[in-house]
Design a protein around this motif. Structure first.
Motif, PDB file in Angstrom:
ATOM      1  N   SER A 187       8.525   2.591  59.811  1.00 50.61           N
ATOM      2  CA  SER A 187       8.054   3.631  60.858  1.00 50.61           C
ATOM      3  C   SER A 187       8.745   4.403  61.729  1.00 50.61           C
ATOM      4  N   GLY A 188      10.235   4.374  61.447  1.00 52.48           N
ATOM      5  CA  GLY A 188      10.907   5.268  62.426  1.00 52.48           C
ATOM      6  C   GLY A 188      11.758   6.285  61.827  1.00 52.48           C
ATOM      7  N   ASP A 189      12.573   6.928  62.562  1.00 50.47           N
ATOM      8  CA  ASP A 189      13.269   8.053  62.174  1.00 50.47           C
ATOM      9  C   ASP A 189      14.912   7.721  62.496  1.00 50.47           C
ATOM     10  N   VAL A 190      15.728   8.675  62.213  1.00 46.07           N
ATOM     11  CA  VAL A 190      17.202   8.583  62.550  1.00 46.07           C
ATOM     12  C   VAL A 190      17.333   8.683  64.091  1.00 46.07           C
ATOM     13  N   MET A 191      16.694   9.328  64.677  1.00 41.25           N
ATOM     14  CA  MET A 191      16.937   9.669  66.247  1.00 41.25           C
ATOM     15  C   MET A 191      16.595   8.334  67.105  1.00 41.25           C
ATOM     16  N   ARG A 192      15.285   7.783  66.457  1.00 40.94           N
ATOM     17  CA  ARG A 192      14.937   6.331  67.002  1.00 40.94           C
ATOM     18  C   ARG A 192      15.995   5.244  66.989  1.00 40.94           C
ATOM     19  N   ALA A 193      16.500   5.520  65.606  1.00 35.91           N
ATOM     20  CA  ALA A 193      17.690   4.484  65.247  1.00 35.91           C
ATOM     21  C   ALA A 193      19.041   4.541  66.050  1.00 35.91           C
ATOM     22  N   LYS A 194      19.177   6.023  66.376  1.00 37.07           N
ATOM     23  CA  LYS A 194      20.280   6.167  67.220  1.00 37.07           C
ATOM     24  C   LYS A 194      20.010   5.585  68.600  1.00 37.07           C
ATOM     25  N   ASP A 195      18.795   5.631  69.447  1.00 35.15           N
ATOM     26  CA  ASP A 195      18.450   5.124  70.711  1.00 35.15           C
ATOM     27  C   ASP A 195      18.612   3.615  70.363  1.00 35.15           C
ATOM     28  N   VAL A 196      18.287   2.944  69.444  1.00 35.77           N
ATOM     29  CA  VAL A 196      18.169   1.573  69.234  1.00 35.77           C
ATOM     30  C   VAL A 196      19.791   1.050  69.215  1.00 35.77           C
ATOM     31  N   CYS A 210      19.228  -5.067  66.536  1.00 35.78           N
ATOM     32  CA  CYS A 210      18.581  -4.091  66.422  1.00 35.78           C
ATOM     33  C   CYS A 210      17.164  -3.976  65.885  1.00 35.78           C
ATOM     34  N   LYS A 211      16.981  -5.122  64.830  1.00 29.04           N
ATOM     35  CA  LYS A 211      15.668  -5.296  64.451  1.00 29.04           C
ATOM     36  C   LYS A 211      14.683  -5.671  65.510  1.00 29.04           C
ATOM     37  N   ARG A 212      15.413  -6.575  66.240  1.00 28.81           N
ATOM     38  CA  ARG A 212      14.636  -7.120  67.468  1.00 28.81           C
ATOM     39  C   ARG A 212      14.221  -5.993  68.511  1.00 28.81           C
ATOM     40  N   LYS A 213      14.894  -5.090  68.652  1.00 28.19           N
ATOM     41  CA  LYS A 213      14.728  -4.156  69.580  1.00 28.19           C
ATOM     42  C   LYS A 213      13.956  -3.089  69.056  1.00 28.19           C
ATOM     43  N   TRP A 214      13.923  -2.808  67.773  1.00 28.92           N
ATOM     44  CA  TRP A 214      13.059  -2.095  67.123  1.00 28.92           C
ATOM     45  C   TRP A 214      11.388  -2.363  67.144  1.00 28.92           C
ATOM     46  N   PHE A 215      11.657  -3.890  66.757  1.00 28.70           N
ATOM     47  CA  PHE A 215      10.452  -4.690  66.663  1.00 28.70           C
ATOM     48  C   PHE A 215       9.546  -4.389  68.079  1.00 28.70           C
ATOM     49  N   ASN A 216      10.099  -4.634  69.213  1.00 28.36           N
ATOM     50  CA  ASN A 216       9.684  -4.422  70.446  1.00 28.36           C
ATOM     51  C   ASN A 216       9.188  -3.138  70.895  1.00 28.36           C
ATOM     52  N   GLU A 217       9.955  -2.161  70.566  1.00 22.73           N
ATOM     53  CA  GLU A 217       9.583  -0.545  70.720  1.00 22.73           C
ATOM     54  C   GLU A 217       8.395  -0.790  69.824  1.00 22.73           C
ATOM     55  N   LEU A 218       7.965  -1.002  68.651  1.00 25.42           N
ATOM     56  CA  LEU A 218       6.678  -0.814  67.904  1.00 25.42           C
ATOM     57  C   LEU A 218       5.796  -1.436  68.844  1.00 25.42           C
ATOM     58  N   LYS A 219       5.947  -2.578  69.308  1.00 22.78           N
ATOM     59  CA  LYS A 219       4.891  -3.340  69.866  1.00 22.78           C
ATOM     60  C   LYS A 219       4.507  -2.588  71.166  1.00 22.78           C
ATOM     61  N   LYS A 220       5.452  -2.119  71.808  1.00 16.88           N
ATOM     62  CA  LYS A 220       5.177  -1.500  72.951  1.00 16.88           C
ATOM     63  C   LYS A 220       3.897  -0.435  72.686  1.00 16.88           C
TER      64      LYS A 220
END
Lengths: 194, 244
Positions: free
Chosen positions: A43-52, A83-93
């Motif tokens: 559920s993310g995109d390249v720019m979100r990946a950059k931030d993570v 990175c996975k953990r950070k993304w997971f937390n982003e999605l939870k938020k």
């Protein structure tokens, strides 16, 4: 630690700490694709990946410089987990329901888990401390900022136009207040029981 | 917790308690677990604040490097042009068709040249707090592609600091750019035989140097010496495949 050998990828941590542009560029070249791919599939995109990626690199930098960090596993595994953990937390938020995370951990090893847990806890604590700091009164925030950028307490007192004794006492009270805020927070209790 | 408890914490951490008070304090730590936890949290916060504020400048520099290199990397990833240093696992995913066709088109029909690979972004040599004139000038010259000038400064720095591996490495690259291949090879070989951060990068550049001199066999021979654990292994393998 458990006496495990330090991995040769420790040089990546050292390069990051020393602001070595080549090492940092190589982190992007070698490790970004997998993270980008993972985030796009979840559920993310390249720019979100950059931030993570950038957030995680700064966290690693902070831990390495504040507490020290010794990798006993490949950087790849450690970095990807973070990175996975950070993304997971982003999605939870954003409370996306049905967050499907493909569980595919590359080169998983016991030691990757260990460093990963260490950094995760460090990251959670750091965010909490920063948040609680902002809840302090302006005077405390000012004072503490001065105390820790200027090692001379007398000069801090002069700057704030107070006595040395007052500055010293206020410093301990402000940190004390911060301690109370942190200890009574739900987040802290969660971190400590993990 | 009373206010005076926090003063005690502060004095204890600053090692300003006299022996008797200190012993009393340590006793209390051992017997009162709530007191102990409060103290440890206080201590942890002090360390956090210390790091947060006194390290601000260095952190800002690293953050800026991370962001700038991130901008560069992601600009390349997003562009329609074929991306250099293509990562195979990315290819495996059904991503943008344009990129895939571009990749195959480019690599199928063209011979790799040095200029496909000599993209290294800006260098940042400045060490925390000890910015010298020569370092700054070297950095600027290099980042502007003025490699001959960069070398003048690199040499100055190496005269005073002959063991500076960062400068040795970039000098090696600048020498390749200014076609001083023999000297470049000497410096890069020394790095490749050493154990610095640049060990394998130096080997990679030795190979690129051969490529620039149109010595494909030379490049292949060097690339083959790069071991699997090296970060540059994958891209070395990719280049090998194209050259063979």
């Amino acid at each position: 630690m458990s006496g495990k050998k330090i991995h040769s990828d420790q040089r990546i941590i050292e390069g990051l700490v020393k602001n070595n542009a080549f090492v940092i560029k190589s982190i992007y070249d070698d490790h970004a694709p997998k993270v980008i791919n993972y985030i796009k599939q979840n559920s993310g995109d390249v720019m979100r990946a950059k931030d993570v990626i950038q957030d995680v690199l700064i966290t690693i930098y902070n831990q390495a410089t504040q507490k020290g960090l010794q990798l006993t596993c490949p950087f790849d595994a450690y970095f990807f987990l973070l990175c996975k953990r950070k993304w997971f937390n982003e999605l939870k938020k954003k409370s996306l329901s049905e967050v499907t995370i493909n569980e595919e951990i590359v080169s998983k090893g016991e030691s990757a888990e260990h460093e990963f847990m260490e950094t995760s806890v460090f990251d959670d604590k750091q965010k909490l401390f920063q948040d609680k700091f902002k809840e302090l009164g302006k005077a405390c925030q000012e004072l503490l900022k001065h105390c820790f950028t200027d090692t001379n307490m007398q000069s801090v007192a002069d700057k704030l136009d107070v006595s040395y004794a007052y500055a010293r006492k206020k410093k301990s009270l402000c940190i004390g207040q911060l301690t109370k805020l942190v200890r009574s927070s739900a987040a802290y209790n969660q971190i400590m029981t993990t | 917790m009373e206010p005076q408890d926090y003063t005690l914490f502060e004095d204890y951490l600053a090692n300003e308690l006299d022996a008797e008070v200190k012993a009393e304090f340590e006793n209390r730590l051992a017997e009162d677990s709530d007191f102990k936890t409060e103290f440890e949290t206080y201590k942890e916060l002090s360390e956090h604040l210390q790091h947060e504020f006194s390290n601000a400048e260095a952190r800002a520099e690293v953050t800026s490097t991370i962001e700038k290199l991130g901008d560069d990397y992601f600009a390349e990833t997003n562009s329609d042009k074929t991306s250099k240093g293509f990562n195979r696992s990315y290819l495996a995913i059904a991503a943008s068709i344009v990129i895939i066709i571009g990749f195959f088109g480019y690599n199928w029909f063209s011979v790799p040249t040095y200029s496909d690979y000599n993209n290294y972004g800006d260098i940042n040599l400045t060490v925390r707090g000890t910015q010298t004139e020569a370092l700054k000038n070297a950095e600027t010259a290099f980042n502007e592609g003025d490699y001959a000038e960069a070398n003048v400064y690199f040499n100055k720095i190496l005269k005073a600091n002959p063991d500076n591996v960062d400068v040795q490495f970039y000098k090696g690259i600048a020498l390749i750019e200014t076609e001083k291949y023999g000297e470049a090879d000497r410096i890069l070989s020394a790095l490749a035989n050493g154990n610095s951060v640049y060990k394998y990068e130096a080997t990679w550049y030795r190979a690129l140097s051969q490529l620039k001199q149109k010595d494909t066999d030379g490049a292949i021979a060097i690339l083959e010496t790069i071991p699997q654990e090296a970060d540059v292994y994958e891209k070395a393998q990719q280049l090998l495949k194209k050259l063979q």
